[in-house]
Design a protein around this motif. Structure first.
Motif, PDB file in Angstrom:
ATOM      1  N   LYS A   2      -4.309   3.603  -3.802  1.00 60.24           N
ATOM      2  CA  LYS A   2      -4.451   2.169  -4.064  1.00 60.24           C
ATOM      3  C   LYS A   2      -5.812   1.853  -4.682  1.00 60.24           C
ATOM      4  O   LYS A   2      -5.938   0.946  -5.508  1.00 60.24           O
ATOM      5  CB  LYS A   2      -4.285   1.403  -2.743  1.00 60.24           C
TER       6      LYS A   2
ATOM      7  N   VAL B 224       2.605   3.489  -6.287  1.00 59.71           N
ATOM      8  CA  VAL B 224       2.483   3.212  -4.857  1.00 59.71           C
ATOM      9  C   VAL B 224       2.919   4.457  -4.096  1.00 59.71           C
ATOM     10  O   VAL B 224       4.006   4.991  -4.346  1.00 59.71           O
ATOM     11  CB  VAL B 224       3.349   2.001  -4.442  1.00 59.71           C
TER      12      VAL B 224
ATOM     13  N   VAL C 236       0.832  -1.198   0.000  1.00 60.53           N
ATOM     14  CA  VAL C 236       0.000   0.000   0.000  1.00 60.53           C
ATOM     15  C   VAL C 236       0.871   1.253   0.000  1.00 60.53           C
ATOM     16  O   VAL C 236       0.516   2.277  -0.585  1.00 60.53           O
ATOM     17  CB  VAL C 236      -0.931  -0.004   1.237  1.00 60.53           C
TER      18      VAL C 236
END
Length: 368
Positions: free
Chosen positions: A366, A123, A108
């Motif tokens: 995400k 990310v 994450v």
């Protein structure tokens, strides 16, 4: 508010030049684990061994270092310039490994401490550094070029964390405050690995020497301290900074040699000691700043960052500054009694709300 996800993996990648980058990540990793995150620590060498001891519940990936050689003599900057190809090659290797780890773990968030290749567009990536510029004595032009290169690199990260405060007093001085910071930058306060209660019943100690940094300079300094300490009738504890070893022995009736001390044990040793001798690395200064100890700082030869930081503290009569090549232990101890304790009235470990904010931003990215 973004929806939660069952995947709570975070990559934490401290640079492995000495132990400082790893140790200042300790409070961040503690908080991530308390949030229920699956932490994957990406580093190598002694920092890897140190963090394995601190966080056995985490996963680890051994990312090869830049293989930089720290010279016995001469300018660290000159040697670093010669080895620029190694550094750039290391950054490219970090990018490849990061892509592989993203494929494997689907994180994450990424937290990179001074590893310029550990980042991703996809990310949410936080970069930790107090060096928004690098001091280069004798060449303001090269200093400006390096500052421009750092700015270029820092823009590639979603967020920059500076482990200091924005105002006065602060610890990093020009390194973080000389130039205006980028819009993606946040001052998060000092990071300090010392936390919680510690054993206050330990017998008092005169002098604690905390060795750290890259070889061969760590070993050279250890030898100098040992040779001089044995001739001085004061109680010494020398922490060698060898995270791969476990020895703890008295080498004479007043000199104790400890291979490695974890965060809790080191906190106890610092608290029970009158005088601290160490390098002038930024993480060491963050650890010691709240504690009000008489300090002797000996910068790693040629490391301009340490030299600048220690010179600033000495200018304000907050430490004894000695160069390694002229190190005189007895003289330094005598001077230490006449200076003010090193203490900075800046609260440490106030980063937690910012970390939670980054986590929400990471979740939102995400879910896109």
């Amino acid at each position: 508010m973004p929806a939660e996800t069952s995947n709570k993996t975070v990559l934490v990648a401290p640079l492995d030049w000495g132990l400082g980058h790893a140790t200042r990540c300790i409070p961040v990793i503690r908080e991530l684990l308390s949030m229920g995150c699956h932490v994957v620590i990406v580093t190598s060498g002694r920092p890897l061994l140190l963090l394995q001891k601190e966080f056995p519940e985490a996963d680890f990936y051994d990312l090869p270092s830049y293989n930089i050689y720290y010279q016995k003599r001469g300018s660290f900057l000159v040697k670093l310039t010669i080895q620029l190809r190694k550094i750039l090659g290391g950054i490219m290797r970090e990018k490849r490994v990061t892509s592989q780890l993203i494929e494997q773990y689907d994180p994450v968030m990424i937290i990179s401490d001074n590893r310029y290749g550990v980042r991703s567009k996809h990310v949410h990536t936080v970069f930790i550094s107090h060096q928004m510029m690098i001091k280069i004595p004798g060449s303001k032009f090269i200093e400006w070029i390096v500052w421009q290169w750092l700015n270029f690199q820092h823009r590639r990260f979603h967020r920059i964390w500076i482990p200091d405060v924005a105002g006065e007093p602060n610890l990093s001085g020009d390194l973080s405050h000389l130039h205006p910071v980028l819009p993606n930058t946040t001052f998060i306060g000092l990071l300090n690995r010392f936390s919680g209660e510690y054993d206050t019943t330990l017998p008092p100690n005169d002098v604690l020497c905390i060795l750290s940094g890259p070889e061969p300079q760590r070993s050279i300094f250890e030898k100098m301290i040992l040779e001089q300490a044995t001739a001085i009738r004061r109680k010494f504890i020398i922490v060698q900074g060898l995270s791969e070893e476990r020895s703890d022995q008295w080498v004479s009736d007043h000199v104790r040699l400890v291979a490695h001390a974890g965060a809790r044990k080191l906190h106890q040793l610092v608290a029970s000691s009158q005088i601290i001798i160490s390098r002038g690395g930024y993480t060491t200064l963050m650890d010691l700043a709240p504690l009000g100890k008489h300090c002797i700082f000996v910068p790693t030869p040629g490391q301009t960052e340490q030299e600048y930081l220690v010179e600033e503290l000495a200018r304000h009569d907050l430490c004894v500054y000695q160069e390694q090549k002229h190190f005189d232990l007895l003289s330094a101890l005598q001077q230490a009694g006449s200076i003010r304790p090193f203490q900075l009235e800046v609260e440490a470990n106030t980063f937690v709300p910012q970390l939670h904010a980054e986590w929400q931003a990471a979740l939102q990215r995400k879910m896109m």
